[in-house]
Scaffold this active site. Sequence first.
Site, PDB file in Angstrom:
ATOM      1  N   ASP A  47       0.839  -1.203   0.000  1.00 19.71           N
ATOM      2  CA  ASP A  47       0.000   0.000   0.000  1.00 19.71           C
ATOM      3  C   ASP A  47       0.874   1.255   0.000  1.00 19.71           C
ATOM      4  O   ASP A  47       0.367   2.378  -0.064  1.00 19.71           O
ATOM      5  CB  ASP A  47      -1.022  -0.003   1.142  1.00 19.71           C
ATOM      6  CG  ASP A  47      -0.392   0.007   2.515  1.00 19.71           C
ATOM      7  OD1 ASP A  47       0.848  -0.135   2.620  1.00 19.71           O
ATOM      8  OD2 ASP A  47      -1.143   0.142   3.506  1.00 19.71           O
ATOM      9  N   SER A  48       2.200   1.068   0.000  1.00 20.28           N
ATOM     10  CA  SER A  48       3.112   2.191  -0.265  1.00 20.28           C
ATOM     11  C   SER A  48       2.782   2.809  -1.614  1.00 20.28           C
ATOM     12  O   SER A  48       3.209   3.934  -1.905  1.00 20.28           O
ATOM     13  CB  SER A  48       4.578   1.723  -0.235  1.00 20.28           C
ATOM     14  OG  SER A  48       4.766   0.596  -1.057  1.00 20.28           O
ATOM     15  N   ASP A  86      -1.017  -5.965   0.033  1.00 23.06           N
ATOM     16  CA  ASP A  86      -1.409  -5.375   1.318  1.00 23.06           C
ATOM     17  C   ASP A  86      -2.911  -5.213   1.432  1.00 23.06           C
ATOM     18  O   ASP A  86      -3.567  -4.715   0.501  1.00 23.06           O
ATOM     19  CB  ASP A  86      -0.789  -3.975   1.452  1.00 23.06           C
ATOM     20  CG  ASP A  86       0.550  -4.006   2.157  1.00 23.06           C
ATOM     21  OD1 ASP A  86       0.784  -4.930   2.964  1.00 23.06           O
ATOM     22  OD2 ASP A  86       1.362  -3.097   1.904  1.00 23.06           O
ATOM     23  N   LYS A 114      -0.962  -9.313   3.254  1.00 24.43           N
ATOM     24  CA  LYS A 114      -0.253  -8.779   4.419  1.00 24.43           C
ATOM     25  C   LYS A 114      -1.158  -7.767   5.110  1.00 24.43           C
ATOM     26  O   LYS A 114      -1.882  -7.021   4.456  1.00 24.43           O
ATOM     27  CB  LYS A 114       1.049  -8.106   3.968  1.00 24.43           C
ATOM     28  CG  LYS A 114       1.798  -7.393   5.096  1.00 24.43           C
ATOM     29  CD  LYS A 114       3.235  -7.083   4.712  1.00 24.43           C
ATOM     30  CE  LYS A 114       3.461  -5.824   3.923  1.00 24.43           C
ATOM     31  NZ  LYS A 114       2.968  -4.570   4.549  1.00 24.43           N
ATOM     32  N   GLU A 116      -1.067  -5.102   8.799  1.00 32.73           N
ATOM     33  CA  GLU A 116      -0.170  -4.538   9.808  1.00 32.73           C
ATOM     34  C   GLU A 116      -0.716  -4.785  11.215  1.00 32.73           C
ATOM     35  O   GLU A 116      -1.849  -4.406  11.514  1.00 32.73           O
ATOM     36  CB  GLU A 116      -0.021  -3.030   9.575  1.00 32.73           C
ATOM     37  CG  GLU A 116       0.607  -2.702   8.225  1.00 32.73           C
ATOM     38  CD  GLU A 116       0.770  -1.200   8.008  1.00 32.73           C
ATOM     39  OE1 GLU A 116       0.473  -0.408   8.924  1.00 32.73           O
ATOM     40  OE2 GLU A 116       1.184  -0.823   6.895  1.00 32.73           O
ATOM     41  N   GLU A 183       9.493  -3.695  10.270  1.00 36.90           N
ATOM     42  CA  GLU A 183       9.803  -2.361   9.750  1.00 36.90           C
ATOM     43  C   GLU A 183      10.311  -1.450  10.862  1.00 36.90           C
ATOM     44  O   GLU A 183       9.653  -1.281  11.903  1.00 36.90           O
ATOM     45  CB  GLU A 183       8.551  -1.752   9.092  1.00 36.90           C
ATOM     46  CG  GLU A 183       8.837  -0.362   8.525  1.00 36.90           C
ATOM     47  CD  GLU A 183       7.886   0.082   7.425  1.00 36.90           C
ATOM     48  OE1 GLU A 183       6.955  -0.652   7.091  1.00 36.90           O
ATOM     49  OE2 GLU A 183       8.111   1.192   6.893  1.00 36.90           O
TER      50      GLU A 183
HETATM   51  O1  KIV Z   1       3.574  -0.985   1.619  1.00 38.19           O
HETATM   52  C1  KIV Z   1       4.697  -1.463   1.490  1.00 38.19           C
HETATM   53  O2  KIV Z   1       5.359  -1.319   0.458  1.00 38.19           O
HETATM   54  C2  KIV Z   1       5.250  -2.221   2.598  1.00 38.19           C
HETATM   55  C3  KIV Z   1       6.717  -2.491   2.579  1.00 38.19           C
HETATM   56  C4  KIV Z   1       7.436  -1.251   2.935  1.00 38.19           C
HETATM   57  C5  KIV Z   1       7.089  -3.599   3.476  1.00 38.19           C
HETATM   58  O3  KIV Z   1       4.549  -2.565   3.495  1.00 38.19           O
END
Ligand code: KIV
Length: 258
Positions: A47-48, A86, A114, A116, A183
């Site tokens: 989600d970056s 994510d 994934k 968090e 992280e």
């Molecule tokens: O959103 C993302 O790209 C991430 C990575 C930084 C691990 O969670």
Amino acid sequence: MTDGKITAESIRAMKARGEKVAALTAYDFPMARLLDQAGIPLILVGDSLGMVVLGYTDTTHVTMADMEHHVRAAARAKPQALLAADLPYQSYQTPALAVANAQRLVAAGAEAVKAEGGREILDQIRAIIAAGIPFLGHLGMLPQHVLEEGGYHIKGKTESEHQALLQDAMALTEAGAFAIVLELVTGPVAKEISQKISIPTIGIGSGQGCNGQILVTPDLLGMLPWYSLKHVKPRLNAADQMRTVVQEWKSGVETSKA
Ligand code: KIV
């Protein structure tokens, strides 16, 4: 693994063989294909993307629709790599919501998801895994909490954070996660967690004691000169190179004779 296809189990098994996991993010077809051709075993549609593709100030603006759109694009590369995605902000507040949204990402082409958090989202993690979807954990600094926390802070500096991280990592391992992203965790704490759990830890800004490393690909390639991060030294200056090539091409067009 069949036909070279990398699965969540293949990633989990790398730790026992002493192999480090080199993971990167991709948000579209060409980047997923290039990373796959370079032999990256785990590609994350992170989600970056909210910050590095969509221009938001943080990841809390990313929606399920954004994630599905970019997962579909990356999945069209049909990578040998495991393609994880994510679950975005507020998309996994209950076990039912977590499963429904994880299934949407899988329908878009993700092979793992994934989310968090640690013990506070354990019911959601168990529900995702019970639904047959491989789960990648994410502990330490949690970007989806940046507004509550007022910034991106290193985790594990105090004894209570250290113990909480360890307990969270053990709980995620027991729940069946196949790996955990750590992280911005202090180096010694990340190393201790890596030694104490059986699944791979994949660090970002957490030192060399992890079982692998993950980076946001545009950070690695120097595509975002607007940000400078302590934990990543770009290996390419793609932004400058792109500007130069575009300027040269522009001059060529402007000075060409009919
Ligand atoms: O959103 C993302 O790209 C991430 C990575 C930084 C691990 O969670």
